[in-house]
Scaffold this active site. Structure first.
Site, PDB file in Angstrom:
ATOM      1  N   ASP A 333     -13.773  30.990  59.139  1.00  0.00           N
ATOM      2  CA  ASP A 333     -12.943  31.941  58.295  1.00  0.00           C
ATOM      3  C   ASP A 333     -11.379  31.762  58.674  1.00  0.00           C
ATOM      4  O   ASP A 333     -11.208  31.749  59.820  1.00  0.00           O
ATOM      5  CB  ASP A 333     -13.351  33.549  58.431  1.00  0.00           C
ATOM      6  CG  ASP A 333     -14.700  33.690  57.538  1.00  0.00           C
ATOM      7  OD1 ASP A 333     -15.060  32.748  56.566  1.00  0.00           O
ATOM      8  OD2 ASP A 333     -15.373  34.611  57.619  1.00  0.00           O
ATOM      9  N   ASP A 612     -18.125  37.072  58.187  1.00  0.00           N
ATOM     10  CA  ASP A 612     -18.138  38.276  58.601  1.00  0.00           C
ATOM     11  C   ASP A 612     -18.763  39.556  57.489  1.00  0.00           C
ATOM     12  O   ASP A 612     -19.249  40.445  57.697  1.00  0.00           O
ATOM     13  CB  ASP A 612     -16.846  39.011  58.982  1.00  0.00           C
ATOM     14  CG  ASP A 612     -15.765  38.439  57.965  1.00  0.00           C
ATOM     15  OD1 ASP A 612     -16.270  38.134  56.813  1.00  0.00           O
ATOM     16  OD2 ASP A 612     -14.501  38.675  58.339  1.00  0.00           O
ATOM     17  N   ASP A 616     -21.571  36.364  53.214  1.00  0.00           N
ATOM     18  CA  ASP A 616     -21.543  35.111  54.240  1.00  0.00           C
ATOM     19  C   ASP A 616     -23.205  34.957  54.758  1.00  0.00           C
ATOM     20  O   ASP A 616     -23.234  33.860  55.389  1.00  0.00           O
ATOM     21  CB  ASP A 616     -20.576  35.551  55.227  1.00  0.00           C
ATOM     22  CG  ASP A 616     -19.339  35.504  54.877  1.00  0.00           C
ATOM     23  OD1 ASP A 616     -19.108  34.666  53.606  1.00  0.00           O
ATOM     24  OD2 ASP A 616     -18.320  35.906  55.499  1.00  0.00           O
TER      25      ASP A 616
END
Ligand code: ADP
Ligand code: MG
Length: 882
Positions: A333, A612, A616
């Protein structure tokens, strides 16, 4: 007053209305006072499930004997006892006992370590106490507390809902139902099944989206989860490496049995007595069996896990340790992992100009700031500063500073609110402004907000919405690496419902915010490159924003980012090719990450993926190593992950990868040492029978050697901290077993060589007229010294030993010195010498043994040098070709 009712399991609560629940629990929707909460905690105890009973010690102990190798040793001990070789039999049983004790102790210690790690990973809860929202450990939640939950949270206790906003809960843990349940606040019948109690939240279930608040009615063992907690406990899976070592053990077992039978037969044919051959067979079995292999594995793993924890990477599933070591792609990410996720608004664009906050602010910009600060979930923390989503905090703080809004106005509850969710990409709020107008404010990704707009605000009025103009301004801000949020408003017509969907809005402007890259990430990315690991940035942000930051971090390639819209058009094969070339995937929807991970893995990559959010979780589960954030992430993501980063930092992943490689390396060094020395003993003992000499080593001597040489030194090898070049080489091949081809070859060559040296010393000594005891002692000393040098060979798999400071592994230095020292001690200490049938050796003899034994070190160092020369030549040739 703390009422008794809370002691009962949460039954019947679902049928009571909110005032009754509050009255019975002495609670209020405003929350408890801190003093009341402390009293209740003392009264009801921590909100934790009782720990599962530890495995009884005798089960752990018994487990140490379940192994084909140990079975062979037990048979050898029994045979030896029947033959009344009491010393030999005693020695075998001593080895078995020591081995079991060591394994027992190690396993208990590993279990303790794991428990300590689990404690590190405890979750937190948000409660309202004394009028402020506080984040507290989930353990401290008490009956009567007002808990707040939002998407991604794990529910900390059973609660009766008092407020919901599009709240969906995944209760599959309790009900087995995988569809999320829409929650409300209206009571349901008292006999409603747990799965249908829509006004309740239950411990351990997950909030899939929305927001909610509830009064805690039960904590700890008194919750629904507490009642069934024994059913949801899972057994840790065996790791791939563990399976590898197990199959290695089995194969070694077979080889040992075959060679024992062969040597036994050969010995009888060449005229040895049956009783002599029994002794040889037992010595052979003892020598060949690497009984400490499982212990090495446990030690190396537990050292690896705790070293990772010290650097901020908590291992949740054991296989992660070794899988990390073979990672070929890290899909990370952007926000919060590669960057700080500390946003500051740097640019404000409206039709009246493009300004930097702090400059004289015009009317239009004030409206932009005000709207952005009112559809906003950032709250005051207990310390008085802003807390919450980084985007919200940035937008609220810039508006407060500019005086576009006051803290009091922000604290007023809105008439309607649709929280920001990554899948929606905007937030919406309805507030009544001082002039009496009901304003609908929206903020979010410019493409999404733009699609809701009909007009564009200009000083004193509006003009028709101009997509191109706004997208050009958006791209301009994005190219500077800024994350851009569009803000729009409309006056809700008096007859419109408060939750009317947004449409026909007026765009006020854009806010561009900077999110600085984390320190050290650029270096870590460079390290990944030299380690043969590709880094991909995955983000919901605008492609230009992402690419600008990727460029700063060295992740960007000359190919443009793959976008979510593009992904929808591409088939898997083309997508794989695009992902290979591009460093960035931008404007991806949460679901796209799963596809990225799967496509890469199908292409043969070992993927570590970070995440997070709630959405996900599938990608984290699918990834070879799922990495969740300990600070910024949600409980849902942490639950699905194999690794949790306590500092949310990308560089920690790279450090964990390095440690993964070190751990695998340590296991392989110890295995190499163990197998090569076992091979040496087996070779020497068998060949000795074939060339018709007196018995080489007696069983008791063989056991002794095994104990003082391999036994302690191989465990010390499992502690090796690595050679320092772990990140300077490509990842281990996917099909590679515990040992590489080079190491198998080195095992064979050094094993046979050491066997030959021992045989030669024995034969030479017999030929020069020494008695058998003395010749055996010389052979033993030589073997112990060979092992001493071989430990050095094992330490450094690639580099020369002279380049590796011995002080890096002090345990190994001590055990290696101890091995030789103890060998010397038994030759001079009468009682031990008698038991082992050894004689004292002269200083000259010791020196001679040490000199011939050193040959194995020379052999391997020469091989490493040759390899190094070859590598260098290949590099030179490559350079010349370039
Ligand atoms: P990332 O994957 O980098 O964390 P997100 O999915 O969080 O990106 O954000 C995607 C887009 O959603 C952002 O570019 C922004 O336009 C918008 N966005 C992010 N956070 C918020 C928020 N709190 N409110 C409104 N819009 C937001
Ligand atoms: Mg985000």
């Amino acid at each position: 007053m703390v009422p008794e009712r809370a002691a009962a399991p949460a039954s019947g609560w679902c049928a009571r209305d909110v005032p009754t629940v509050c009255a019975e629990l002495g609670a209020s929707v405003g929350g408890l006072s801190p003093e009341d909460a402390a009293d209740r905690l003392a009264r009801w105890g921590p909100n934790a499930l009782p720990a599962p009973p530890p495995t009884p010690w005798w089960v752990v102990l018994a487990r140490q004997f379940i192994s084909p190798l140990i079975a062979i040793l037990i048979v050898a001990g029994i045979v030896t006892s029947i033959q009344r070789h009491w010393v030999d039999a005693g020695a075998i049983f001593l080895v078995l006992a020591l081995n079991a004790a060591l394994g027992f102790w190690q396993e208990r210690k590993a279990a303790r370590d794991v428990r300590a790690l689990q404690e590190l990973a405890t979750t937190s809860a948000r409660v309202r106490r004394g009028g402020v929202v506080e984040v507290i450990p989930a353990e401290d939640v008490v009956p009567g507390d007002l808990v707040l939950v939002e998407s991604g949270d794990r529910v900390p206790a059973d609660a009766r809902l008092v407020e919901v906003n599009a709240l969906l809960a995944d209760e599959s843990l309790l009900t087995g139902e995988s569809l999320a349940v829409l929650k409300g606040t209206a009571p349901v019948a008292a006999d409603t099944a747990v799965a249908d109690q829509t006004d309740m939240l239950f411990t351990g279930t997950l909030v899939s989206s929305g927001r909610g608040a509830g009064i805690v009615v039960a904590t700890g063992a008194r919750t629904q989860l507490g009642e069934i907690s024994a059913l949801v406990r899972r057994k840790p899976p065996r790791t791939p490496l563990q399976k590898l070592t197990h199959s290695l053990e089995r194969r070694i077992g077979v080889v040992v049995l075959i060679s024992v039978v062969f040597v036994f037969a050969a010995g009888l044919v060449s005229g040895y007595s049956v009783s002599d051959m029994f002794r040889v067979a037992v010595a052979l079995a003892v020598a060949a069996i690497p009984e400490s292999l499982p212990i090495i594995f446990t030690v190396a793993m537990s050292v690896g896990v705790s070293r990772m924890a010290r650097r901020g990477a908590i291992v949740r599933t054991l296989p992660a340790v070794e899988t990390l070591g073979s990672t070929t792609v890290i899909a990370s990410d952007k926000t919060g992992t590669l960057t700080e996720n500390r946003l500051t608004v740097e640019r404000l664009w409206t039709m009246d100009g493009d300004i930097v906050p702090g400059e004289a602010t015009d009317q239009l910009t004030m409206r932009l700031l005000r709207a952005g600060a009112l559809t906003n979930e950032a709250g005051e923390s207990a310390r008085g500063d802003l807390a919450g989503d980084a985007v919200d905090v940035a937008m609220a703080s810039v508006a407060l500073t500019a005086g576009a809004v006051s803290a009091v106005e922000r604290a007023r509850p809105p008439e309607h609110h649709v929280p920001y969710e990554p899948a929606r990409r905007y937030s919406l709020t309805v507030v009544r402004e001082p002039d009496g107008a009901r304003m609908q404010y929206v903020k979010g990704a410019p493409e999404v907000v733009g699609a809701l707009c009909e007009s564009l605000a200009v000083p004193g009025g509006t003009v028709p919405y101009d997509v191109e103009l706004v997208m050009i301004e958006n791209a301009r801000l994005s190219r500077d690496g800024l994350r851009v949020i569009a803000v729009a408003e409309r006056v809700l017509p008096p007859d419109a419902a408060v939750d009317a969907p947004p449409s026909g809005m007026t765009l006020l402007g854009l806010e561009g915010m900077d999110d600085p890259p984390r320190a050290g990430v650029a270096d870590a990315v460079a390290e990944c490159r030299s380690a043969g690991i590709a880094v991909k940035m995955i983000t919901g942000d605008h492609p230009e924003t992402a690419q600008a930051i990727a460029r700063r971090l060295g992740i960007a390639t000359d190919r443009p980012p793959v976008t979510g819209a593009e992904m929808a058009e591409l088939d898997d094969r083309v997508l794989t090719a695009r992902l290979e070339e591009a460093g960035v995937a931008a404007r991806v929807a949460p679901g796209d990450k799963l596809r990225i991970v799967e496509v890469l893995q199908r292409g043969g990559e070992t993927v570590a993926a970070t995440g997070d959010g709630v959405n996900d979780a599938p990608a984290l589960r699918a990834a070879s190593v799922g990495v969740a954030m300990g600070r910024g992430g949600t409980d849902v993501a942490r639950d699905a992950a194999d690794l949790v980063l306590t500092d949310d930092d990308f560089t920690t992943i790279v450090e964990a990868v390095e440690q993964g490689r070190v751990t695998f390396g340590a296991i392989r060094k110890a295995t190499f040492f163990l197998l090569s020395t076992a091979l040496a003993a087996v070779f020497a003992l068998s060949a000795n029978v074939l060339i018709d000499q007196p018995l080489l080593f007696l069983p008791v001597q063989m056991i002794w050697i095994n104990l003082v040489t391999t036994g302690i030194q191989d465990i010390a090898l499992a502690l090796e901290p690595g050679e320092g070049d772990e990140l300077a080489r490509p990842p281990r091949g996917r099909r590679e077993g515990v040992l590489s081809r080079v190491l198998w070859a080195r095992t064979a060559v050094t094993g046979v060589w050491m066997g030959l040296v021992v045989l030669a010393v024995f034969a030479w000594s017999l030929n020069t007229g020494a008695d058998v005891d003395h010749a055996r002692t010389l052979a033993m000393a030589t073997f112990v010294l060979l092992n001493f040098y071989q430990v050095g060979n094992a330490r450094a798999e690639r580099t020369s030993l002279v380049r590796l400071s011995p002080l890096r592994n002090k345990a190994l230095v001590v055990t290696a010195a101890l091995a030789v020292g103890v060998m010397w001690a038994v030759t001079v200490w009468e009682p031990a010498a008698a038991l082992l049938e050894v004689t004292p050796l002269s200083l000259l003899e010791w020196a001679g043994c040490a000199a011939v034994a050193a040959s194995v070190l020379v052999l391997v160092e020469a091989e490493k040098f040759a390899r190094w020369l070859l590598l260098r030549r290949r590099r030179l040739v490559d350079e010349m070709q370039d």
